[in-house]
Design a protein around this motif. Structure first.
Motif, PDB file in Angstrom:
ATOM      1  N   ARG A   1       0.834  -1.208   0.000  1.00  0.00           N
ATOM      2  CA  ARG A   1       0.000   0.000   0.000  1.00  0.00           C
ATOM      3  C   ARG A   1       0.870   1.260   0.000  1.00  0.00           C
ATOM      4  NH1 ARG A   1      -2.753  -1.557   3.878  1.00  0.00           N
ATOM      5  NH2 ARG A   1      -1.718  -0.469   5.602  1.00  0.00           N
TER       6      ARG A   1
ATOM      7  N   ARG B   1       2.307   2.047  -3.497  1.00  0.00           N
ATOM      8  CA  ARG B   1       1.355   2.611  -4.451  1.00  0.00           C
ATOM      9  C   ARG B   1       1.224   4.126  -4.280  1.00  0.00           C
ATOM     10  NH1 ARG B   1      -1.413  -2.298  -3.302  1.00  0.00           N
ATOM     11  NH2 ARG B   1      -2.740  -1.285  -1.747  1.00  0.00           N
ATOM     12  N   SER B   2       1.342   4.586  -3.059  1.00  0.00           N
ATOM     13  CA  SER B   2       1.221   6.035  -2.841  1.00  0.00           C
ATOM     14  C   SER B   2       2.565   6.752  -2.997  1.00  0.00           C
ATOM     15  CB  SER B   2       0.642   6.316  -1.453  1.00  0.00           C
ATOM     16  OG  SER B   2       1.491   5.798  -0.439  1.00  0.00           O
TER      17      SER B   2
ATOM     18  N   ARG C   1       5.258   6.030  -4.675  1.00  0.00           N
ATOM     19  CA  ARG C   1       5.819   6.104  -6.024  1.00  0.00           C
ATOM     20  C   ARG C   1       5.302   7.328  -6.762  1.00  0.00           C
ATOM     21  NH1 ARG C   1       4.312   1.308  -9.875  1.00  0.00           N
ATOM     22  NH2 ARG C   1       5.496   2.688 -11.246  1.00  0.00           N
TER      23      ARG C   1
END
Length: 475
Positions: free
Chosen positions: A54, A57-58, A60
């Motif tokens: 999780r 995903r943020s 990057r």
């Protein structure tokens, strides 16, 4: 100051207790436990993996400004907390307080360099006919499993965390169970500087259990490991099952070539201090002194004199020049290696014994005329042992430097400019110091060749190791 409470960190939450297994953290100056460390169970590791996925995903999608702000902020906090962090490192690892403070400063400088690198993750546009477009970009590789050893309890976690964060990756850090509070202190600086809690986790546990669990997960896309060649090979095999990228900084057996034209006094002062830094528990420690026969006796006797003058004691004592070894295994290893070498004919010039019956203190040791078949001439001692042998000429000295399959750090002392160039080209090593032991820096790659590993940390190369390359072609 008191030793801090210990815990796992997952999603910003401090996790302890709950019936988890524990491992004792021991002060090497006394041999006495100072805390119990909670160890992760499989559910904890699964939670860390989900959180890292999780977080990636943020993170990057974060901007260079966001990454730089976190790293620069953490550098500032490291400097503000330097005294406390250094004292913690000395309590759980044994090194002198002065050495631990240098570690904090190096971490801060590395974070600041990586903050700048966050703005320099450049790609390129290729020349194509009109109407076509081709670009090359570099993207974060994904969640990183990072394993850090105990010998640099602040510096190694900093290396493992800084590069992935600058590149836009998330990290699961498993630092050494012997030195957990130092690693937690470094991570806390990043979190307090604004790093989103999902981006970096810290777990501890039975090493093989943790590594197998993390590396079996498709969430992890890269392994970063610092440690022994034996463990590195094992982890590389696990990573290869899922074709995970790897950076391996493994063992060494640092050769030091001392030629007959060297500044002997300067070489002695510099190399003796470097040899016994952190009780010799340094992967780039100078170990095999390959000395031209014309200056051998002078160098051997001068080295033994300097070794014998080092004050060994508790790292918290300002008068101490060398602290204890980090755990009970290390003095036992020194005794085994020295006994083998002397039985084969090596000359014990100084040291070769424990100090006292409390803690893990060992006397700085010099062995001379050590046969090549002695175990210590072929296995990394990782302790306060200097091996000094005479050689007749440059060719023989270079041959000995390259004899072993290790190639992390090497050193040479000569005032001949042409020889400096010849030696630097001929030595098979990832890093070479000519008339210096300063072979690292925030802007310089740190890594080895052959059995000493592959890839690099620090410098632009450290961030690049956390990136993958993508080519996009538009017609």
């Amino acid at each position: 100051m008191s030793y801090p409470d210990l815990h796992l960190v997952i999603g910003g939450e401090r996790i302890a207790g709950g019936g988890r297994r524990t491992s004792a953290v021991v002060n090497p100056a006394t041999g006495e436990p100072i805390a119990d460390l909670p160890l992760a169970d499989p559910a904890d590791l699964d939670r860390a993996l989900d959180t890292a996925a999780r977080g990636f995903r943020s993170w990057r999608e974060s901007t260079p400004q966001q990454r730089a702000a976190v790293l620069n902020g953490a550098a500032r906090l490291l400097r503000e907390r330097a005294d406390d962090l250094a004292r913690i490192a000395t309590l759980e690892q044994g090194k002198t307080l002065a050495e631990a403070k240098v570690e904090v400063a190096m971490n801060a400088a590395l974070f600041e360099f990586y903050a700048g690198e966050a703005f320099r993750l450049y790609g390129r546009t290729l020349v194509r006919p009109a109407g076509q477009r081709s670009t090359v970009s570099h993207e974060p590789v994904g969640p990183v499993a990072a394993f850090a050893p105990w010998n640099f309890p602040l510096g190694n976690p900093g290396r493992k965390l800084g590069a992935p964060i600058a590149a836009g990756c998330s990290v699961i850090l498993k630092a050494a169970e012997e030195t957990p509070a130092s690693a937690l202190g470094v991570l806390q600086c990043l979190l307090d500087a604004g790093l989103p809690p999902d981006v970096a986790q810290a777990v501890f546990g039975v090493p093989d259990e943790v590594s197998r669990h993390l590396l079996a997960s498709p969430v992890i896309r890269k392994l970063s490991f610092t440690g022994s060649t034996t463990v590195g090979r094992h982890l590389a095999r696990l990573a290869a099952e899922d074709m995970k990228r790897t950076t391996m900084e493994l063992g060494g057996h640092g050769p030091v070539l001392v030629f007959d034209d060297a500044d002997i006094d300067r070489a002695l002062d510099t190399m003796a201090a470097s040899k016994y830094r952190n009780a010799g528990q340094v992967c780039v420690s100078p170990t095999r002194f390959i000395v031209h026969e014309a200056v051998f006796a002078r160098f051997r006797d001068g080295f033994a004199e300097r070794a014998g003058g080092i004050v060994v004691g508790d790292g918290l004592d300002p008068a101490t020049g060398m602290g204890p070894m980090a755990n009970a295994r290390r003095p036992e290893a020194m005794e085994r290696l020295i006994a083998d070498a002397t039985a084969r004919g090596a000359r014990l010039c100084t040291g070769g014994e424990r100090i006292g019956n409390r803690g893990y203190f060992y006397r700085p040791t010099v062995l001379a005329d050590v046969p090549l078949d002695a175990t210590v001439m072929n296995e990394e001692p990782f302790g306060p042992i200097a091996l000094i042998n005479p050689y007749r000429d440059e060719e023989a000295m270079i041959a000995e430097a390259n004899r072993l399959p290790y190639g992390l750090a090497a050193y040479a002392w000569t005032q001949d400019a042409q020889r400096q160039r010849r030696v630097s080209r001929a030595i098979e090593s990832g890093m070479v110091g000519i008339n210096t032991t300063m072979i690292g820096g925030a802007d310089s790659p740190f890594g080895g060749v052959k059995w000493s590993g592959h890839g690099a940390e620090d410098g632009p190369e450290g961030v690049a190791a956390c990136l993958v390359t993508k080519a996009v072609h538009e017609g």
